[in-house]
Design an enzyme around this catalytic site. Structure first.
Site, PDB file in Angstrom:
ATOM      1  CE  LYS A  64      -1.938  -1.040   3.956  1.00 18.04           C
ATOM      2  NZ  LYS A  64      -1.149  -2.260   4.239  1.00 18.04           N
ATOM      3  NE  ARG A  69      -4.542  -1.144   9.922  1.00 16.80           N
ATOM      4  CZ  ARG A  69      -3.492  -0.658   9.271  1.00 16.80           C
ATOM      5  NH1 ARG A  69      -3.535   0.527   8.721  1.00 16.80           N
ATOM      6  NH2 ARG A  69      -2.401  -1.371   9.178  1.00 16.80           N
ATOM      7  NE  ARG A 109       7.211  -2.420   6.382  1.00 18.20           N
ATOM      8  CZ  ARG A 109       5.876  -2.399   6.389  1.00 18.20           C
ATOM      9  NH1 ARG A 109       5.214  -1.860   5.384  1.00 18.20           N
ATOM     10  NH2 ARG A 109       5.215  -2.930   7.380  1.00 18.20           N
ATOM     11  NE  ARG A 135       5.826  -0.023  10.470  1.00 14.96           N
ATOM     12  CZ  ARG A 135       4.719  -0.273   9.781  1.00 14.96           C
ATOM     13  NH1 ARG A 135       4.605   0.114   8.525  1.00 14.96           N
ATOM     14  NH2 ARG A 135       3.732  -0.922  10.352  1.00 14.96           N
ATOM     15  NE  ARG A 146       1.902  -4.550  11.596  1.00 19.37           N
ATOM     16  CZ  ARG A 146       2.981  -4.447  10.820  1.00 19.37           C
ATOM     17  NH1 ARG A 146       4.133  -4.965  11.215  1.00 19.37           N
ATOM     18  NH2 ARG A 146       2.921  -3.817   9.681  1.00 19.37           N
TER      19      ARG A 146
HETATM   20  P1  ADP Z   1       2.308  -1.806   3.210  1.00 22.96           P
HETATM   21  O1  ADP Z   1       2.305  -0.303   3.166  1.00 22.96           O
HETATM   22  O2  ADP Z   1       1.084  -2.405   2.572  1.00 22.96           O
HETATM   23  O3  ADP Z   1       2.535  -2.346   4.592  1.00 22.96           O
HETATM   24  P2  ADP Z   1       4.867  -1.592   1.788  1.00 22.96           P
HETATM   25  O4  ADP Z   1       4.536  -0.763   0.600  1.00 22.96           O
HETATM   26  O5  ADP Z   1       5.617  -0.947   2.900  1.00 22.96           O
HETATM   27  O6  ADP Z   1       3.526  -2.325   2.332  1.00 22.96           O
HETATM   28  O7  ADP Z   1       5.676  -2.873   1.267  1.00 22.96           O
HETATM   29  C1  ADP Z   1       6.240  -3.816   2.179  1.00 22.96           C
HETATM   30  C2  ADP Z   1       7.651  -4.203   1.728  1.00 22.96           C
HETATM   31  O8  ADP Z   1       7.572  -4.951   0.515  1.00 22.96           O
HETATM   32  C3  ADP Z   1       8.557  -3.015   1.428  1.00 22.96           C
HETATM   33  O9  ADP Z   1       9.871  -3.325   1.853  1.00 22.96           O
HETATM   34  C4  ADP Z   1       8.496  -2.865  -0.098  1.00 22.96           C
HETATM   35  O10 ADP Z   1       9.722  -2.355  -0.630  1.00 22.96           O
HETATM   36  C5  ADP Z   1       8.242  -4.292  -0.563  1.00 22.96           C
HETATM   37  N1  ADP Z   1       7.344  -4.385  -1.718  1.00 22.96           N
HETATM   38  C6  ADP Z   1       6.253  -3.615  -1.981  1.00 22.96           C
HETATM   39  N2  ADP Z   1       5.652  -3.994  -3.138  1.00 22.96           N
HETATM   40  C7  ADP Z   1       6.368  -5.041  -3.610  1.00 22.96           C
HETATM   41  C8  ADP Z   1       6.254  -5.888  -4.781  1.00 22.96           C
HETATM   42  N3  ADP Z   1       5.262  -5.715  -5.669  1.00 22.96           N
HETATM   43  N4  ADP Z   1       7.171  -6.864  -4.926  1.00 22.96           N
HETATM   44  C9  ADP Z   1       8.164  -7.043  -4.018  1.00 22.96           C
HETATM   45  N5  ADP Z   1       8.344  -6.284  -2.911  1.00 22.96           N
HETATM   46  C10 ADP Z   1       7.449  -5.300  -2.699  1.00 22.96           C
HETATM   47  P1  ADP Z   2       1.031  -1.519   7.473  1.00 19.67           P
HETATM   48  O1  ADP Z   2       1.215  -0.586   6.311  1.00 19.67           O
HETATM   49  O2  ADP Z   2       2.202  -2.402   7.664  1.00 19.67           O
HETATM   50  O3  ADP Z   2      -0.261  -2.255   7.434  1.00 19.67           O
HETATM   51  P2  ADP Z   2       0.512   0.892   9.002  1.00 19.67           P
HETATM   52  O4  ADP Z   2       1.693   1.779   8.914  1.00 19.67           O
HETATM   53  O5  ADP Z   2      -0.649   1.206   8.133  1.00 19.67           O
HETATM   54  O6  ADP Z   2       0.999  -0.614   8.791  1.00 19.67           O
HETATM   55  O7  ADP Z   2      -0.018   0.821  10.506  1.00 19.67           O
HETATM   56  C1  ADP Z   2       0.835   0.552  11.583  1.00 19.67           C
HETATM   57  C2  ADP Z   2       0.004   0.440  12.857  1.00 19.67           C
HETATM   58  O8  ADP Z   2      -0.650   1.685  13.116  1.00 19.67           O
HETATM   59  C3  ADP Z   2      -1.109  -0.587  12.810  1.00 19.67           C
HETATM   60  O9  ADP Z   2      -0.662  -1.888  13.162  1.00 19.67           O
HETATM   61  C4  ADP Z   2      -2.107  -0.017  13.834  1.00 19.67           C
HETATM   62  O10 ADP Z   2      -1.680  -0.287  15.158  1.00 19.67           O
HETATM   63  C5  ADP Z   2      -1.970   1.477  13.625  1.00 19.67           C
HETATM   64  N1  ADP Z   2      -2.921   1.998  12.616  1.00 19.67           N
HETATM   65  C6  ADP Z   2      -2.635   2.559  11.411  1.00 19.67           C
HETATM   66  N2  ADP Z   2      -3.745   2.939  10.764  1.00 19.67           N
HETATM   67  C7  ADP Z   2      -4.784   2.612  11.577  1.00 19.67           C
HETATM   68  C8  ADP Z   2      -6.196   2.712  11.472  1.00 19.67           C
HETATM   69  N3  ADP Z   2      -6.788   3.249  10.372  1.00 19.67           N
HETATM   70  N4  ADP Z   2      -6.946   2.270  12.505  1.00 19.67           N
HETATM   71  C9  ADP Z   2      -6.396   1.735  13.606  1.00 19.67           C
HETATM   72  N5  ADP Z   2      -5.072   1.587  13.768  1.00 19.67           N
HETATM   73  C10 ADP Z   2      -4.260   2.015  12.768  1.00 19.67           C
END
Ligand code: ADP
Ligand code: ADP
Ligand code: ZN
Length: 226
Positions: free
Chosen positions: A18, A93, A132, A166, A177
């Site tokens: 995302k 969420r 990551r 993180r 999560r």
């Molecule tokens: P999210 O915001 O949904 O938690 P991220 O965008 O941070 O996910 O992606 C998680 C990890 O995977 C990051 O280290 C990113 O560089 C990697 N990543 C994201 N998209 C891809 C993909 N299509 N293929 C391989 N690695 C990816």
């Molecule tokens: P990821 O991209 O890996 O899913 P985020 O950066 O979006 O993680 O979120 C990290 C943490 O922040 C979540 O595990 C949760 O604890 C909190 N968080 C983020 N967005 C929300 C939301 N919309 N509602 C509740 N908790 C949230």
């Protein structure tokens, strides 16, 4: 359809891509990327009351209260940089968050263009999360295996040389999560499907292929990149 505006939600479990995709789309479509996770991490870093409350929950992989998140988003999307729309990353969420967003958008007579779900298998999610890291200065995202900086140790975007991982990307927290996603976030998919807004994209593909698939969905709903 309003011209050159985009109201998009990127949905998907932790590690689905995302953040990666919403940052690409922010540049391509010129609208603000809003990550509630990034906003909460900024509050934690600042040591604010919101940050202190959020940290306890984030550390164990749970979800921060709907009330806090909804207030935060309401203030955020009222800012001038959202006048032409936004890309929501990590919000809503829960079903109550989705309902609150509907109310906010209804008040400002804005309609969502699409809710795009990034589908990724769980084993791959764990692999993505555990590798990551991000630039400490500009927040650009990287991965130990899938996206190393072009020059080792130097951020492609800003030239920064400090990187962070993180604390909630540790294996112990990742499981919680993923469970929170299944139990509390996945139920918003039928909610948006019933409104004919839900689209799915294969998040297992290469990053630029995922981006192309998202753009194809946006063209289908009548949104053109400026
Ligand atoms: P999210 O915001 O949904 O938690 P991220 O965008 O941070 O996910 O992606 C998680 C990890 O995977 C990051 O280290 C990113 O560089 C990697 N990543 C994201 N998209 C891809 C993909 N299509 N293929 C391989 N690695 C990816
Ligand atoms: P990821 O991209 O890996 O899913 P985020 O950066 O979006 O993680 O979120 C990290 C943490 O922040 C979540 O595990 C949760 O604890 C909190 N968080 C983020 N967005 C929300 C939301 N919309 N509602 C509740 N908790 C949230
Ligand atoms: Zn950087």
């Amino acid at each position: 359809m309003r011209e050159s505006s985009l109201e998009l939600i990127l949905l998907g479990p932790p590690g689905a891509g995302k953040g990666t995709q919403s940052k690409l789309l922010e540049v391509r479509y010129g609208v603000a990327q809003i990550s509630t996770g990034d906003m909460l991490r900024a509050e934690v870093k600042a040591g604010s009351p919101i940050g202190l409350e959020a940290k306890r929950v984030m550390d164990v992989g749970g979800l921060v209260s709907d009330q806090l998140i909804i207030r935060m988003i309401g203030e955020r999307i009222a800012k001038p940089d959202c006048a032409h729309g936004f890309i929501l990353d990590g919000f809503p969420r829960t079903v109550p968050q989705a309902e609150a967003l509907d109310k906010l958008l209804h008040e400002t007579k804005v309609d969502l263009d699409a809710v795009i779900e990034l589908k990724v298998d769980e084993v791959v999610l764990v692999e993505r999360i555990s590798g990551r890291f991000t630039c400490a200065k500009c927040g650009a995202g990287y991965h130990d295996r899938f996206k190393q900086p072009k020059q080792p140790g130097v951020c492609d975007v800003c030239g920064g040389t400090e990187f962070i991982r993180r604390p909630d990307d540790r294996a112990e927290t990742v499981h919680a999560r993923l469970e929170a996603y299944r139990a509390q976030t996945a139920p918003i998919m039928p909610y948006y499907a019933a409104k004919n807004r839900l689209y799915s994209v294969d998040g297992m593909a290469e990053m630029d292929e995922v981006e192309a698939q998202i753009e194809a969905v946006l063209r289908r709903v009548g949104v053109q990149a400026p």
